[in-house]
Scaffold this motif. Structure first.
Motif, mmCIF file in Angstrom:
data_model
loop_
_atom_site.group_PDB
_atom_site.id
_atom_site.type_symbol
_atom_site.label_atom_id
_atom_site.label_comp_id
_atom_site.label_asym_id
_atom_site.label_seq_id
_atom_site.Cartn_x
_atom_site.Cartn_y
_atom_site.Cartn_z
ATOM 1 N N ASN A 12 -11.022 12.303 51.708
ATOM 2 C CA ASN A 12 -11.462 13.551 51.098
ATOM 3 C C ASN A 12 -11.225 14.760 52.002
ATOM 4 O OD1 ASN A 12 -12.323 14.797 48.773
ATOM 5 N ND2 ASN A 12 -14.494 14.591 49.235
ATOM 6 N N ARG A 72 -11.140 13.104 41.304
ATOM 7 C CA ARG A 72 -11.339 14.347 42.060
ATOM 8 C C ARG A 72 -10.683 15.551 41.387
ATOM 9 N NH1 ARG A 72 -10.496 11.890 48.191
ATOM 10 N NH2 ARG A 72 -12.361 10.594 48.132
ATOM 11 N N TYR A 74 -7.601 16.742 41.090
ATOM 12 C CA TYR A 74 -6.674 17.562 41.868
ATOM 13 C C TYR A 74 -5.729 18.360 40.966
ATOM 14 C CZ TYR A 74 -8.044 14.884 46.053
ATOM 15 O OH TYR A 74 -8.726 14.303 47.074
#
Length: 87
Positions: A12, A72, A74
């Motif tokens: 991360n 996440r 992105y």
């Protein structure tokens, strides 16, 4: 371009990268035989520029890196279209 890391000790984490194309491994060349993070996904903007590159830890499966990158978000964050990098 942003490098995004999945798994391992830098999970991360992010960093800026120079150049228009991401290297296949990060770091590019350690010279010491150490395992390196491997490029898994590239996100390109609508004008074709690379916005981000997702690197996975050496021991992570491709599917797991893709799942985490999707989780996440992105692609949404960088307003880019993700594509799997094939080695």
């Amino acid at each position: 371009m942003r490098a995004l890391f999945v798994g391992g000790v830098v999970d991360n984490s992010e960093m800026d990268m120079e150049g228009s194309q991401p290297p296949v491994h990060y770091p590019e060349d350690t010279g010491g035989g150490h395992s390196r993070y491997r490029l898994h996904q590239i996100g390109k903007t609508s004008d074709g520029n690379v916005a981000y590159a997702v690197y996975g830890a050496p021991d992570m499966a491709d599917e797991e890196v893709a799942r985490i990158a999707d989780e996440r978000a992105y692609a949404r964050r960088f307003e880019a279209e993700p594509s799997e990098f094939t080695h």
